[in-house]
Write a protein that holds these residues in place. Structure first.
Motif, PDB file in Angstrom:
ATOM      1  N   SER A 125     -65.264 -45.892  23.733  1.00 21.27           N
ATOM      2  CA  SER A 125     -64.304 -47.172  24.023  1.00 21.27           C
ATOM      3  C   SER A 125     -63.622 -47.377  24.950  1.00 21.27           C
ATOM      4  O   SER A 125     -63.238 -48.515  25.817  1.00 21.27           O
ATOM      5  CB  SER A 125     -63.024 -47.062  22.839  1.00 21.27           C
ATOM      6  N   ILE A 126     -63.259 -46.292  26.338  1.00 24.01           N
ATOM      7  CA  ILE A 126     -62.279 -46.763  27.186  1.00 24.01           C
ATOM      8  C   ILE A 126     -62.749 -47.027  28.662  1.00 24.01           C
ATOM      9  O   ILE A 126     -62.764 -47.664  29.121  1.00 24.01           O
ATOM     10  CB  ILE A 126     -61.837 -45.211  28.067  1.00 24.01           C
ATOM     11  N   PHE A 127     -64.053 -46.790  28.271  1.00 31.63           N
ATOM     12  CA  PHE A 127     -65.281 -46.819  29.564  1.00 31.63           C
ATOM     13  C   PHE A 127     -65.245 -48.265  29.027  1.00 31.63           C
ATOM     14  O   PHE A 127     -65.923 -49.278  30.187  1.00 31.63           O
ATOM     15  CB  PHE A 127     -66.718 -45.932  29.487  1.00 31.63           C
ATOM     16  N   LEU A 128     -65.955 -49.180  28.647  1.00 26.43           N
ATOM     17  CA  LEU A 128     -66.267 -50.540  27.361  1.00 26.43           C
ATOM     18  C   LEU A 128     -65.341 -50.805  27.822  1.00 26.43           C
ATOM     19  O   LEU A 128     -65.141 -51.877  28.888  1.00 26.43           O
ATOM     20  CB  LEU A 128     -66.495 -50.535  26.248  1.00 26.43           C
ATOM     21  N   MET A 129     -63.776 -50.714  27.829  1.00 28.21           N
ATOM     22  CA  MET A 129     -62.685 -51.859  27.989  1.00 28.21           C
ATOM     23  C   MET A 129     -62.573 -51.882  29.721  1.00 28.21           C
ATOM     24  O   MET A 129     -62.609 -52.706  30.216  1.00 28.21           O
ATOM     25  CB  MET A 129     -61.390 -50.809  27.374  1.00 28.21           C
ATOM     26  N   SER A 130     -63.015 -50.755  29.889  1.00 24.60           N
ATOM     27  CA  SER A 130     -62.965 -50.482  32.065  1.00 24.60           C
ATOM     28  C   SER A 130     -63.745 -51.341  32.707  1.00 24.60           C
ATOM     29  O   SER A 130     -64.370 -51.849  34.057  1.00 24.60           O
ATOM     30  CB  SER A 130     -62.603 -49.336  32.752  1.00 24.60           C
ATOM     31  N   LYS A 370     -70.815 -42.506  37.324  1.00 32.27           N
ATOM     32  CA  LYS A 370     -69.874 -41.693  37.996  1.00 32.27           C
ATOM     33  C   LYS A 370     -68.738 -42.097  37.176  1.00 32.27           C
ATOM     34  O   LYS A 370     -68.716 -41.683  36.282  1.00 32.27           O
ATOM     35  CB  LYS A 370     -69.599 -41.831  40.034  1.00 32.27           C
ATOM     36  N   ARG A 371     -68.277 -43.364  36.617  1.00 33.29           N
ATOM     37  CA  ARG A 371     -66.806 -43.037  36.181  1.00 33.29           C
ATOM     38  C   ARG A 371     -67.410 -42.952  34.552  1.00 33.29           C
ATOM     39  O   ARG A 371     -66.582 -42.517  33.533  1.00 33.29           O
ATOM     40  CB  ARG A 371     -66.350 -44.325  36.051  1.00 33.29           C
ATOM     41  N   SER A 372     -68.478 -43.607  34.469  1.00 34.27           N
ATOM     42  CA  SER A 372     -68.445 -43.430  32.523  1.00 34.27           C
ATOM     43  C   SER A 372     -69.447 -41.780  32.774  1.00 34.27           C
ATOM     44  O   SER A 372     -68.242 -41.176  31.465  1.00 34.27           O
ATOM     45  CB  SER A 372     -69.765 -44.241  31.940  1.00 34.27           C
ATOM     46  N   VAL A 375     -65.206 -40.533  32.854  1.00 33.99           N
ATOM     47  CA  VAL A 375     -64.853 -40.313  30.835  1.00 33.99           C
ATOM     48  C   VAL A 375     -64.803 -39.759  30.571  1.00 33.99           C
ATOM     49  O   VAL A 375     -64.387 -38.836  29.568  1.00 33.99           O
ATOM     50  CB  VAL A 375     -64.317 -41.734  30.915  1.00 33.99           C
ATOM     51  N   ALA A 376     -66.313 -39.497  30.060  1.00 32.52           N
ATOM     52  CA  ALA A 376     -67.225 -38.096  29.328  1.00 32.52           C
ATOM     53  C   ALA A 376     -66.499 -37.082  29.412  1.00 32.52           C
ATOM     54  O   ALA A 376     -66.221 -36.436  28.446  1.00 32.52           O
ATOM     55  CB  ALA A 376     -68.860 -38.336  29.412  1.00 32.52           C
ATOM     56  N   MET A 377     -67.037 -36.352  30.931  1.00 31.57           N
ATOM     57  CA  MET A 377     -66.752 -35.221  30.790  1.00 31.57           C
ATOM     58  C   MET A 377     -65.195 -34.634  30.436  1.00 31.57           C
ATOM     59  O   MET A 377     -64.905 -34.008  30.093  1.00 31.57           O
ATOM     60  CB  MET A 377     -66.480 -35.006  31.808  1.00 31.57           C
ATOM     61  N   CYS A 378     -64.061 -35.928  30.874  1.00 31.43           N
ATOM     62  CA  CYS A 378     -62.438 -35.851  30.366  1.00 31.43           C
ATOM     63  C   CYS A 378     -62.709 -35.541  29.309  1.00 31.43           C
ATOM     64  O   CYS A 378     -62.008 -34.626  28.485  1.00 31.43           O
ATOM     65  CB  CYS A 378     -61.790 -36.775  31.284  1.00 31.43           C
ATOM     66  N   GLY A 379     -63.729 -36.579  27.971  1.00 32.28           N
ATOM     67  CA  GLY A 379     -63.168 -36.459  26.744  1.00 32.28           C
ATOM     68  C   GLY A 379     -63.623 -35.458  26.432  1.00 32.28           C
ATOM     69  O   GLY A 379     -63.193 -34.602  25.275  1.00 32.28           O
ATOM     70  N   MET A 380     -65.201 -34.820  27.032  1.00 30.99           N
ATOM     71  CA  MET A 380     -65.670 -33.339  26.371  1.00 30.99           C
ATOM     72  C   MET A 380     -64.875 -32.746  26.793  1.00 30.99           C
ATOM     73  O   MET A 380     -64.297 -31.687  25.188  1.00 30.99           O
ATOM     74  CB  MET A 380     -66.801 -33.716  26.829  1.00 30.99           C
ATOM     75  N   PHE A 381     -64.066 -31.925  27.249  1.00 33.11           N
ATOM     76  CA  PHE A 381     -62.976 -31.012  27.433  1.00 33.11           C
ATOM     77  C   PHE A 381     -62.523 -31.428  26.898  1.00 33.11           C
ATOM     78  O   PHE A 381     -61.335 -30.018  26.449  1.00 33.11           O
ATOM     79  CB  PHE A 381     -62.814 -30.972  28.951  1.00 33.11           C
ATOM     80  N   GLY A 382     -61.462 -32.697  26.686  1.00 32.88           N
ATOM     81  CA  GLY A 382     -60.532 -32.419  26.321  1.00 32.88           C
ATOM     82  C   GLY A 382     -60.554 -32.391  25.094  1.00 32.88           C
ATOM     83  O   GLY A 382     -60.198 -31.669  24.179  1.00 32.88           O
TER      84      GLY A 382
END
Length: 447
Positions: A125-130, A370-372, A375-382
């Motif tokens: 959802s965050i990537f969609l909003m951006s 790149k942003r996607s 966001v995905a890497m930060c989300g998965m690691f988080g």
């Protein structure tokens, strides 16, 4: 085969030239408009986007968390007795939930529509909003979006209190089973509706006129210091390489991980509140005002962060509040003080999360692929923090859960301190941009 490849390259090149030509036309038309025109058009555009996009995202995120937190609320019923759970087996179940949550396709495929993707798999959802909002517009709206977590916990407490208090053994089913059935049906129903009504991207949206579609895309391109908003210029593999070679990624991955680890209490919050000595039903009702106060905090803090265009100090102060709440819980048996601490912990940690998400998206603006990846890497690691964070609250350490309180207080301090370190890093990057492009260039990282 070689002919087919050549034709594909030719078509791709022609498409790219067409998009470049369109981008230049937008720049010529919209750049010639005065400030009053831009303010008026932006206001109308944002109003349309907010009305059509935000309710769906908030609703889907709310029901997603409603389902996730049903497990912690069902624990106050007869779930453990009915399933014969002992020791840390409940913690293991919670951990497995997040293993499944994290094993997902990390990068959205551009060919798959967002409303279909999010209705089936409610991530991204965050990537969609951006892809709709500019940097300065994103933080407050992510705050509204993430307020769905507080609302889910608030309504979840009310629903669970009613179900566990009144539906036990109804039609031969335990109350906790009814809780999963009711909340699961609501989630599936909303997802099926969202497939048909949730918007995808500005250039594929019917409720925007042709000029509004062009203007929406032009605004996003201007947000990236004049770069074209080109989702096809970089392949996914190239985007992964670009992301992994950017050292800032690892700072933000760790920041997000620490914050989500600090939120481990969320999945045991009813049990923590139950340590105050109340019955299961009263305990669930007591969680409602806590999450309503958190909802107000998320909205107000994100709004202030958006207005001041600042992230790090806000995150540091919020995480400090969360640390204080954890310390109070483990250092006193006073009922009033412990109840006050129950408010401080979520009020400190949840607003920080939405500011971190906004900070990530604004710090990696282009290219979109790149942003996607970022966001995905930060989300998965988080989210991986919840896999082992689930073991912080075993029943054997109740009712005060001292080791968990100590650990999470330290995590809160570490998260806030890392936010200040990232501020210093981005300040250094901004000075480098000043030397390379001049102080009037306008491209700066938000601190």
């Amino acid at each position: 085969m070689e002919k087919d490849d050549s034709e594909a390259v030719h078509v791709e090149s022609a498409d790219h030239e067409k998009k470049e030509s369109k981008f230049l036309a937008w720049t010529t038309e919209f750049a010639s408009r005065d400030d009053d025109w831009h303010r008026q058009e932006t206001r109308k555009l944002l109003w349309k986007i907010d009305i059509h996009l935000l309710p769906w995202i908030v609703l889907m995120y709310l029901t997603n968390f409603l389902d996730r937190n049903a497990l912690s609320q069902a624990k106050l019923g007869t779930l453990e007795q009915d399933l014969g759970l002992k020791g840390t087996e409940f913690n293991t179940i919670t951990s497995i939930l997040f293993i499944g949550h994290d094993l997902r396709t990390p990068i959205h495929n551009e060919k798959l529509r967002w409303r279909t993707y999010l209705s089936v798999i409610p991530w991204g959802s965050i990537f969609l909003m951006s892809s709709w909002y500019r940097t300065e517009e994103l933080t407050h709206r992510i705050g509204i979006f993430y307020a769905g977590v507080a609302l889910a916990n608030m309504f979840g407490g009310l629903i669970a209190a009613g179900v566990i208090g009144n539906l036990d053994n109804a039609h031969g089913l335990a109350a906790w089973r009814w809780l999963f059935i009711i909340e699961g049906c609501a989630t599936v129903g909303i997802a099926l509706i969202a497939i048909w009504f949730m918007p995808n991207y500005p250039n594929t949206t019917r409720w925007l006129s042709r000029q509004e579609q062009d203007y929406a895309q032009w605004r996003l391109a201007q947000d990236a210091a004049g770069e074209e908003d080109d989702r096809f210029a970089v392949s996914p593999l190239e985007a992964v390489k670009m992301a992994l070679s950017d050292y800032r990624l690892y700072f933000f991955m760790l920041l997000n991980h620490l914050n989500l680890l600090a939120q481990s209490f969320t999945y045991f919050f009813p049990s923590i509140v139950e340590s105050l000595g109340y019955s299961s039903t009263v305990t669930l009702f007591l969680t409602v005002p806590v999450w309503f106060a958190t909802f107000l905090a998320v909205i107000s803090i994100s709004y202030h962060s958006s207005q001041t265009n600042e992230r790090s100090i806000h995150i540091f102060c919020c995480m400090l509040i969360g640390a204080i709440g954890n310390i109070i819980v483990i250092t006193t048996n006073n009922l009033g003080a412990r109840m006050f601490a129950m408010y401080l912990i979520p009020i400190g940690t949840l607003p920080s999360f939405q500011m971190i998400l906004a900070w990530i998206t604004s710090s990696f603006s282009r290219p979109l692929v790149k942003r996607s990846v970022v966001v995905a890497m930060c989300g998965m690691f988080g989210n991986a923090a919840s896999i082992y964070g689930s073991y912080l609250y075993p029943d054997s350490q109740g009712p005060r859960y001292v080791p968990a309180g100590v650990a999470l207080a330290c995590v809160c301090v570490a998260c806030g301190g890392l936010a200040l370190i990232i501020r210093f890093v981005l300040q250094r990057e901004n000075k480098k941009l000043d030397r390379e492009n001049g102080p009037d260039d306008g491209a700066r990282y938000i601190l």
